[in-house]
Design an enzyme around this catalytic site. Structure first.
Site, PDB file in Angstrom:
ATOM      1  N   GLU A  85      33.101  34.159  42.649  1.00 24.07           N
ATOM      2  CA  GLU A  85      34.528  34.159  43.025  1.00 24.07           C
ATOM      3  C   GLU A  85      34.739  32.947  43.914  1.00 24.07           C
ATOM      4  O   GLU A  85      34.370  32.957  45.084  1.00 24.07           O
ATOM      5  CB  GLU A  85      34.882  35.454  43.777  1.00 24.07           C
ATOM      6  CG  GLU A  85      34.714  36.722  42.955  1.00 24.07           C
ATOM      7  CD  GLU A  85      35.799  36.894  41.902  1.00 24.07           C
ATOM      8  OE1 GLU A  85      36.766  36.109  41.887  1.00 24.07           O
ATOM      9  OE2 GLU A  85      35.661  37.808  41.072  1.00 24.07           O
TER      10      GLU A  85
ATOM     11  N   CYS B   2      41.930  32.493  48.998  1.00 26.89           N
ATOM     12  CA  CYS B   2      41.693  31.750  47.756  1.00 26.89           C
ATOM     13  C   CYS B   2      42.892  31.821  46.835  1.00 26.89           C
ATOM     14  O   CYS B   2      43.092  30.950  46.003  1.00 26.89           O
ATOM     15  CB  CYS B   2      40.467  32.326  47.060  1.00 26.89           C
ATOM     16  SG  CYS B   2      40.596  34.092  46.801  1.00 26.89           S
TER      17      CYS B   2
END
Ligand code: NAP
Length: 486
Positions: A258, A292
């Protein structure tokens, strides 16, 4: 209010390995600081390779027993973790704010989000299934048997100290895997507290191990090249992700990555502007922009650009900045001085190239790592902030006149984590959904994170999914058995 550190007794500020809380073999420790004051709040054990391998030893020894534990029992332990986190939400939230800097209301949101992974995967633990079918040509049967992949190594970032670990540990345990988590050195306390909670609810020793260290490179690399490790799940920057993928290749590990993002948020002229403004505020400012999935580039269709910009700038300018534990604070401290300097440089670079600052843009004096909510317009295409992850409360507003043009710009990045589209036109929304090269899309929503949905990116934003039913599959191998049956 009492000191948030009181919830984590000094004996639990050490390595969690098997049934022990112990010092690093070298006796070394490192300091954790409150980013809002720069003051040290705790010392934690600084593991080296010996400690990392000790954790792997217990995780691999615990593997067979945990994999053989009835799914219902594993599920109940995950539910107990969910309940304990929910009951102790305020304590966990205060600890998160203290070590990471986000406002307390957001930390409470992270606890709810993180806890929900345990509830979701408690439900998934009892629904792991294989298949039985006839071979098309006849003569035999096909049986698939899901099995836990084995001991897992988790490396997590500082921006969501609980949730980024929870969304790995919960599915791993549900699938029957044991774990070693290396939290970010800047925010190790929340993960130690989670390990303590999981010990209290009765998760067996060796299943959840936590190794805090300032020597991430050495310790993680030793774990990845050891053949007892079978899986790496990493959340962090693309740069470090590439390094870990190379190391994982030697051992041909299963990997879930990720990584970073560079989200475009697109506001079409037909959008409900109130909805778009709410969505843009959440997508930009959740977690102080240190996310993010934060909106990195805001593209507004030319005919509504002026109105959207004025209203967005007014809302950004009205946010209050301060210590996350103080009442009424919307924007807490950034994680460290390097983050503040990076924002300062990105803003200076954009201004040098012709951008105008509408709000913010000046780093304040005084202790703590603060940067004000900032809005820029007239940002040229070559400004560095349009390529880099801004990772803070800075919003460049750009404009567009055609969908093809903005789609091309949105996709012109190595990242592919998320995009946001605001429009009342269903066909337009679906065209963007099909055309944006991202793993996730928010349609008229700035908040997309949900444990029951598959989170993850494409391109250099990552590999694999976290959450949802797909999340548990990342921790299962499939054995196929051919059964002769004429
Ligand atoms: P980072 O610098 O990549 O660090 C992440 C983790 O990796 C930390 O635990 C860090 O340890 C460790 N690490 C650093 N160098 C390492 C090495 N050579 N070998 C092994 N481990 C190493 O990222 P960050 O600054 O903490 O987090 C921000 C980044 O995470 C952003 O890029 C953000 O987009 C990304 N992120 C992605 C997602 C997602 O779901 N896609 C979610 C959240 C964040 P230390 O703390 O000791 O350096």
């Amino acid at each position: 209010m009492s000191d948030p550190m009181n919830v984590l007794a000094p004996e639990h500020r050490r390595l969690r390995i098997g049934d022990a809380w112990r010092d690093a073999a070298s006796g070394a420790t490192f300091a954790v600081e409150d980013p809002a004051t720069g003051k040290t709040i705790a010392e934690v054990a600084d593991a080296d390779v010996v400690d990392g391998l000790a954790a792997l030893e217990v995780a691999s020894k615990a593997m067979a027993g945990w994999a053989a534990t009835p799914p219902r029992k594993r599920s109940e332990l995950l539910t107990a973790t969910y309940r304990a986190l929910t009951e102790r939400s305020e304590e966990v939230a205060r600890l998160i704010t203290l070590e990471m800097g986000k406002p307390l209301a957001e930390a409470r949101g992270e606890v709810a989000y993180g806890a929900e992974f345990f509830r979701w995967f408690a439900e998934e633990a009892v629904r792991v299934e294989g298949r039985y079918s006839s071979a098309p040509a006849g003569g035999y049967r096909i049986l698939t048997v899901p099995k836990p992949v084995g001991p897992c190594v988790f490396v997590t970032p500082w921006n969501f100290p609980l949730a980024m670990g929870a969304r790995k540990i919960a599915p791993a345990l549900a699938a029957g895997c044991t774990t070693i988590t290396k939290p970010a050195a800047q925010t190790p306390l929340t993960m130690l507290f989670l390990a303590r909670i999981m010990e209290e609810v009765g998760v067996p020793p060796g299943v959840v191990n936590v190794v805090t260290t300032k020597r991430a490179g050495e310790v993680v690399s030793a774990l990845l090249v050891d053949s007892r490790t079978r899986k790496l799940s990493f959340t962090g920057s693309t740069e470090v992700g590439r390094v870990l993928l190379r190391q994982a290749a030697d051992n041909v590990l299963r990997t879930s990555m990720e990584l970073g993002g560079n989200a475009a948020l697109i506001v079409c002229a037909d959008a409900d502007l109130d909805v778009a403004l709410d969505g843009a505020m959440v997508a930009k400012m959740r977690n102080i922009g240190e996310s993010c999935i934060a909106a990195n580039r805001i593209y507004v269709e030319e005919s509504v650009r002026e109105e959207f910009t004025a209203r967005f700038a007014a809302r950004m300018g009205a946010l209050s900045v301060g210590h996350g534990l103080d009442e009424g604070v919307d924007v807490g401290a950034l994680i460290d001085e390097a983050s503040v300097t990076k924002l300062d440089e990105l803003v200076a670079d954009a201004v040098d190239r012709g951008a105008r600052v509408l709000v913010g843009g000046e780093r304040p004096d005084g202790p703590g790592h603060f940067y004000p909510p900032t809005v820029l317009v007239d940002v040229p295409e070559d400004a560095r902030m349009l390529e880099a992850e801004i990772f803070g409360p800075v919003a460049p507003i750009l404009s567009f006149t055609s969908d093809d043009e903005v789609m091309a710009k949105a996709n012109d990045t190595e990242y592919g984590l998320v995009g946001y589209i605001f429009t009342r036109d269903l066909q337009r929304a679906l065209r963007f959904t099909e055309g944006l090269d991202t793993g996730m899309i928010g349609i008229n929503r700035g908040l997309i994170s949900d444990p029951s949905a598959p989170f993850g990116g494409v391109k250099q934003s990552g590999i694999g999914k976290e959450g949802s039913h797909e999340g548990i599959l990342e921790y299962l191998d499939l054995t196929y058995a051919a059964i002769d049956l004429p």
